[in-house]
Write a protein that holds these residues in place. Sequence first.
Motif, PDB file in Angstrom:
ATOM      1  N   VAL A   1       8.321   1.259   4.694  1.00  0.00           N
ATOM      2  CA  VAL A   1       9.481   1.874   4.054  1.00  0.00           C
ATOM      3  C   VAL A   1       9.180   3.358   3.953  1.00  0.00           C
TER       4      VAL A   1
ATOM      5  N   LEU B   1      11.011   6.664   1.271  1.00  0.00           N
ATOM      6  CA  LEU B   1      10.936   6.762  -0.184  1.00  0.00           C
ATOM      7  C   LEU B   1      10.192   8.040  -0.550  1.00  0.00           C
ATOM      8  N   PRO B   2      10.284   8.464  -1.809  1.00  0.00           N
ATOM      9  CA  PRO B   2       9.496   9.628  -2.242  1.00  0.00           C
ATOM     10  C   PRO B   2       8.009   9.425  -1.948  1.00  0.00           C
ATOM     11  N   GLN B   3       7.542   8.200  -2.134  1.00  0.00           N
ATOM     12  CA  GLN B   3       6.181   7.859  -1.737  1.00  0.00           C
ATOM     13  C   GLN B   3       6.283   6.700  -0.758  1.00  0.00           C
ATOM     14  N   PRO B   4       5.817   6.870   0.472  1.00  0.00           N
ATOM     15  CA  PRO B   4       5.989   5.802   1.457  1.00  0.00           C
ATOM     16  C   PRO B   4       5.278   4.519   1.037  1.00  0.00           C
ATOM     17  N   LEU B   5       5.800   3.404   1.501  1.00  0.00           N
ATOM     18  CA  LEU B   5       5.265   2.110   1.108  1.00  0.00           C
ATOM     19  C   LEU B   5       5.070   1.249   2.349  1.00  0.00           C
ATOM     20  N   ASP B   6       3.926   0.594   2.420  1.00  0.00           N
ATOM     21  CA  ASP B   6       3.691  -0.364   3.490  1.00  0.00           C
ATOM     22  C   ASP B   6       3.495  -1.728   2.864  1.00  0.00           C
TER      23      ASP B   6
ATOM     24  N   SER C   1       0.831  -1.208   0.000  1.00  0.00           N
ATOM     25  CA  SER C   1       0.000   0.000   0.000  1.00  0.00           C
ATOM     26  C   SER C   1       0.857   1.245   0.000  1.00  0.00           C
TER      27      SER C   1
ATOM     28  N   SER D   1       6.283   4.455  -5.796  1.00  0.00           N
ATOM     29  CA  SER D   1       6.962   3.889  -4.641  1.00  0.00           C
ATOM     30  C   SER D   1       7.785   2.668  -5.048  1.00  0.00           C
TER      31      SER D   1
END
Lengths: 346, 340
Positions: free
Chosen positions: B239, B242-247, A294, A301
């Motif tokens: 994570v 990152l430029p866009q967070p990731l789960d 997500s 990402s």
Amino acid sequence: MDETVAEYIRRTVLKIPRDEIKMMLQKWDFLSEAQLQTVNFHQIKDNISQEVVQLCEENSADIKQAAVLDIIYNHIYQNKRMWSVYQMRKTGEELEYFDLTDFKKKFKRRLRSALKNVTITFREYEDNAIWIRVAWGTPYRQPNQYKPSYVVYHSQTPYVFISASVLKSNLPLLCQALIIASNYHEIREMELRSHSLNSLKDIVFKRYSQNFQTYCPKPLQGRTVEPESVDLRIIHENKSEKERIQRLNQEVFGNGPQPILQFAQYKLETMFKSSPEMDVLDKKEPFRCLVKFSSPHLLESLKSLAPAGMADAPLSPLLTCITQKARNYFRIREKKGLFPDSFVSP
Amino acid sequence: MAAMAVESAEDGAARTLPSLGRLSRGLPFGRAYGRLGNSPSGRLILPAPLSQESGDPQRTALLLRKAWTLYSVTPLYRFCRGRLRDYARLLGAFIAAERQKGLAVEVGVELDIKVALSSLPELQGSEQDQPAVLVQLSSRSRASPKNSEDKILWSGCFCCVYGDDLSENMPEDFTCLPLFLANGAESYMSVVGNWFQKTFDCIFRRLAISPFSLTWMVAMWTGCKVDKATSGVELVFSVPRLPQPLDISYAIHPEDAKALWDTIQKTPGEITQEEVDVFMDCLYSHFHRHFKIHLSATKLVKVSTAIASAHCDGIVKMLHSQYLSGVLMLLTELAISQIQ
């Protein structure tokens, strides 16, 4: 004016951010400019909505008009909803001429014959998108205006985007009405969901920047700024690895902006394998896992994982095929036969 | 953050103990040894606490299925168990005073807040443990009728399960209840915490759980036998940078996870650091095989099993009554590490 309509209009106006209420009411085009002038749009929203309701009362608004305001709101705030993608198929090859009036008539007829009480509203937009709002009732109950379903159909394509309300039981009927109205034979749900309607359109209409195998991009110049260091050998190796990763990323993800998806889900039913020296599990049955990624912008990402050192480049095809396969729900089973290490996604 | 200092290897001998959850009638023949994961030779699992048979299981049930925020508490000075009623009264007055000052809580509703303190003897491990102390804030709105039930606004629980390391050399005047669980609005926690700190000269600190401890927890809990596995083993990785967070949520079917763990664990009733590492490596490599992502480079933030779930911010949920004290024992140890 019916008090339920009044309440519905009041609540719809309350949803709108204060700075945008006037603009949306103008788009709605139900209240005259003169009427809008009488409203003070700088007071608190509670009061604004009360004044708007009063004006609607003067014009004797009914639920049909109120529904149009709701579509306008949801069109502008489409990303608040979760959209699923459906694909329609017809057996014949003929490209029939699309008749909007005929479509609407057939759609309404199918729904009304099943469910007497439904509120159906259409609105067309410039990009050939037809927005349909359906509020569902039963033969014995008035439609629930607060849990409508929204459908976006681009008539030149076989794709329909649906944001169903919580009342999932109406989905089959909705799908049926769609294929009847559009002269298709089948409809199936694709494994693709996102909040970003435009991104879904980008994916299925293939509007994202395509990655063509024949195009060989030059190594990126001046993208990554390396700090100066005394030992030239170290910099050189690092630089070429970074360039390799950037190049692979670009090959896979393309140059342009990625479609916006919020998640990808993988149901894994593959075998567990370990290195032979680890004396661990060696079952004949699959190691069942469910993996969910997500992110506010999943593809960006994932793209940044390899440059950040968290993943190998090239990234796994399970992740990079999302856009191309137009799906973000996968079921992965072991591929039988010669290549036990590769995976198959149905 | 509970810092896990690695102490020198004390001994290589591994001790065998009855596995977690089996009631033992006599004294356990072995004790918690060292800090969580510190002893490289092994980590010993303890049997269910002695006092499990006594007491009302209903009362410990209130700990289950709630999200508890964890704190470590330094020993309480001159805490007298016979005076619980007095303390409740004093705490109630303190809360009322704070509210008058405008410092506490719910705006608008007129509430009478009632404080209750009670002992929970069911929650202790060894004979040396202090029985747990439960603090409950309940309310009855002045508007509602006289005989309506009180609504519990906030709960807190001091406990100590096998906290012998701390209580061993503690002077008489001090009461060791190093683990504190809180459930409810933060504002109540603040008021209650302040009162205890002032009254008993102790210090509350949020207890975070390191990814290292989380891996121990997931390995231990995966191995626990449950009648029917209702929920899988889930690990959540984050994570953020990152430029866009990731789960990433990685959930494994409970039977398959347990089957994997059972082939790794060599001696029942005992877990070693090496076994935990192998378990995690197996999960990481299975994941890497599919996605080419190195989970070991990300941050493990939450683990979840049928026994319990734990989040690195120090929030746990206990789900299985049989293993309740086992989980509390782990958490007590984390709390003690933070205090010492």
